[in-house]
Motif scaffolding. Structure first.
Motif, PDB file in Angstrom:
ATOM      1  N   UNK A  25       0.874  -1.166   0.000  1.00 18.83           N
ATOM      2  CA  UNK A  25       0.000   0.000   0.000  1.00 18.83           C
ATOM      3  C   UNK A  25       0.913   1.217   0.000  1.00 18.83           C
ATOM      4  N   UNK A  26       0.618   2.166  -0.876  1.00 20.98           N
ATOM      5  CA  UNK A  26       1.360   3.424  -0.875  1.00 20.98           C
ATOM      6  C   UNK A  26       0.385   4.518  -0.453  1.00 20.98           C
ATOM      7  N   UNK A  27       0.651   5.099   0.692  1.00 23.00           N
ATOM      8  CA  UNK A  27      -0.170   6.182   1.222  1.00 23.00           C
ATOM      9  C   UNK A  27       0.476   7.482   0.760  1.00 23.00           C
ATOM     10  N   UNK A  28      -0.210   8.197  -0.144  1.00 25.09           N
ATOM     11  CA  UNK A  28       0.359   9.399  -0.751  1.00 25.09           C
ATOM     12  C   UNK A  28      -0.294  10.657  -0.200  1.00 25.09           C
ATOM     13  N   UNK A  29       0.521  11.690  -0.053  1.00 23.69           N
ATOM     14  CA  UNK A  29       0.030  12.957   0.447  1.00 23.69           C
ATOM     15  C   UNK A  29       0.436  13.158   1.889  1.00 23.69           C
ATOM     16  N   UNK A  30      -0.075  14.205   2.471  1.00 23.25           N
ATOM     17  CA  UNK A  30       0.263  14.536   3.847  1.00 23.25           C
ATOM     18  C   UNK A  30      -0.489  13.614   4.800  1.00 23.25           C
ATOM     19  N   UNK A  31       0.243  12.859   5.565  1.00 21.40           N
ATOM     20  CA  UNK A  31      -0.370  11.936   6.520  1.00 21.40           C
ATOM     21  C   UNK A  31      -0.671  12.691   7.805  1.00 21.40           C
ATOM     22  N   UNK A  32      -1.931  12.756   8.146  1.00 22.78           N
ATOM     23  CA  UNK A  32      -2.353  13.552   9.304  1.00 22.78           C
ATOM     24  C   UNK A  32      -2.858  12.696  10.459  1.00 22.78           C
ATOM     25  N   UNK A  33      -2.638  11.388  10.384  1.00 19.54           N
ATOM     26  CA  UNK A  33      -3.118  10.519  11.453  1.00 19.54           C
ATOM     27  C   UNK A  33      -1.947   9.954  12.239  1.00 19.54           C
ATOM     28  N   UNK A  34      -2.206   9.567  13.456  1.00 17.57           N
ATOM     29  CA  UNK A  34      -1.160   9.024  14.316  1.00 17.57           C
ATOM     30  C   UNK A  34      -0.991   7.527  14.074  1.00 17.57           C
ATOM     31  N   UNK A  70       0.377  -1.414 -14.714  1.00 16.88           N
ATOM     32  CA  UNK A  70      -0.795  -0.788 -15.309  1.00 16.88           C
ATOM     33  C   UNK A  70      -1.546  -0.091 -14.184  1.00 16.88           C
ATOM     34  N   UNK A  71      -1.943   1.154 -14.428  1.00 16.07           N
ATOM     35  CA  UNK A  71      -2.578   1.970 -13.391  1.00 16.07           C
ATOM     36  C   UNK A  71      -4.071   2.112 -13.688  1.00 16.07           C
ATOM     37  N   UNK A  72      -4.896   1.681 -12.732  1.00 14.41           N
ATOM     38  CA  UNK A  72      -6.352   1.796 -12.805  1.00 14.41           C
ATOM     39  C   UNK A  72      -6.809   2.749 -11.703  1.00 14.41           C
ATOM     40  N   UNK A  73      -7.390   3.868 -12.070  1.00 11.87           N
ATOM     41  CA  UNK A  73      -7.933   4.794 -11.079  1.00 11.87           C
ATOM     42  C   UNK A  73      -9.420   4.539 -10.924  1.00 11.87           C
ATOM     43  N   UNK A  74      -9.863   4.417  -9.680  1.00 12.24           N
ATOM     44  CA  UNK A  74     -11.276   4.183  -9.401  1.00 12.24           C
ATOM     45  C   UNK A  74     -11.932   5.547  -9.221  1.00 12.24           C
ATOM     46  N   UNK A  75     -12.567   5.996 -10.295  1.00 13.63           N
ATOM     47  CA  UNK A  75     -13.173   7.327 -10.298  1.00 13.63           C
ATOM     48  C   UNK A  75     -14.204   7.388 -11.417  1.00 13.63           C
ATOM     49  N   UNK A  76     -15.403   7.798 -11.079  1.00  6.43           N
ATOM     50  CA  UNK A  76     -16.436   7.978 -12.088  1.00  6.43           C
ATOM     51  C   UNK A  76     -16.127   9.247 -12.872  1.00  6.43           C
ATOM     52  N   UNK A  77     -15.867   9.087 -14.152  1.00  2.00           N
ATOM     53  CA  UNK A  77     -15.610  10.235 -15.020  1.00  2.00           C
ATOM     54  C   UNK A  77     -16.031   9.866 -16.444  1.00  2.00           C
ATOM     55  N   UNK A  89      -4.571  -6.459 -15.725  1.00  2.00           N
ATOM     56  CA  UNK A  89      -3.294  -7.062 -16.079  1.00  2.00           C
ATOM     57  C   UNK A  89      -2.346  -6.998 -14.882  1.00  2.00           C
ATOM     58  N   UNK A  90      -1.411  -7.902 -14.863  1.00  2.00           N
ATOM     59  CA  UNK A  90      -0.447  -7.955 -13.769  1.00  2.00           C
ATOM     60  C   UNK A  90       0.926  -7.565 -14.307  1.00  2.00           C
ATOM     61  N   UNK A  91       1.656  -6.745 -13.594  1.00  2.00           N
ATOM     62  CA  UNK A  91       1.337  -6.114 -12.318  1.00  2.00           C
ATOM     63  C   UNK A  91       0.448  -4.888 -12.518  1.00  2.00           C
ATOM     64  N   UNK A  92      -0.317  -4.566 -11.498  1.00  2.00           N
ATOM     65  CA  UNK A  92      -1.200  -3.410 -11.620  1.00  2.00           C
ATOM     66  C   UNK A  92      -1.306  -2.652 -10.304  1.00  2.00           C
ATOM     67  N   UNK A  93      -1.824  -1.439 -10.430  1.00  2.00           N
ATOM     68  CA  UNK A  93      -2.011  -0.539  -9.303  1.00  2.00           C
ATOM     69  C   UNK A  93      -3.457  -0.062  -9.337  1.00  2.00           C
TER      70      UNK A  93
END
Length: 147
Positions: A25-34, A70-77, A89-93
């Motif tokens: 798991x890659x947690x991206x952005x500013x992490x604001x939790x303890x 291969x990068x799959x973004x889960x977003x309705x657009x 496909x493997x490997x994927x994100x």
């Protein structure tokens, strides 16, 4: 995880990663939790899951694309496809977005495919951890079937 900020959503992803034996798991952005909240939310399953922290979703995605993920973004657009109709496909994100804003425009631009979960009720969205669980189950099943 593109700027996901809720400790319970991050914890749910950690539990999902353990359940499906996800590489990382890659947690991206500013992490604001303890760490305490993260451990509580993940029910200590974080000890079995590789978790990487990154300041930049785009930097992380570019590095994975360079490694032929291969990068799959889960977003309705406009261009998104039903997650059931996608050949994974493997490997994927799988990229999951912020609880309020969704997947960032920069991440969408780097994605190979945009996917969504069809909604048949009156609402038009799901909690990010719920959406992630649904798509992850489908993706993991498809990839394991292909072995």
């Amino acid at each position: 995880m593109d700027n996901v900020t809720n400790s319970y959503n991050i914890g749910a992803f950690i539990r999902l990663a353990d359940a499906f034996a996800i590489e990382k798991i890659i947690v991206c952005g500013e992490l604001t939790i303890s760490d305490k909240k993260l451990k509580k939310a993940s029910r200590n399953e974080a000890k079995w899951v590789c978790i990487e922290y990154s300041d930049s979703t785009t930097t992380s995605l570019k590095a994975l694309i360079d490694k032929e993920y291969t990068v799959y973004s889960i977003e309705l657009c406009h261009e998104s496809l039903d997650y059931n109709e996608v050949s994974y496909s493997s490997p994927c994100v799988l990229v999951l977005g912020n609880e309020r804003k969704g997947v960032s425009e920069a991440a969408l631009q780097l994605s190979h495919k945009h996917i969504h979960i069809p909604m048949f009720g009156m609402g038009n969205s799901l909690n990010v951890s719920t959406a992630g669980a649904i798509v992850l189950a489908k993706c993991a099943h498809a990839l394991r079937e292909a072995l």
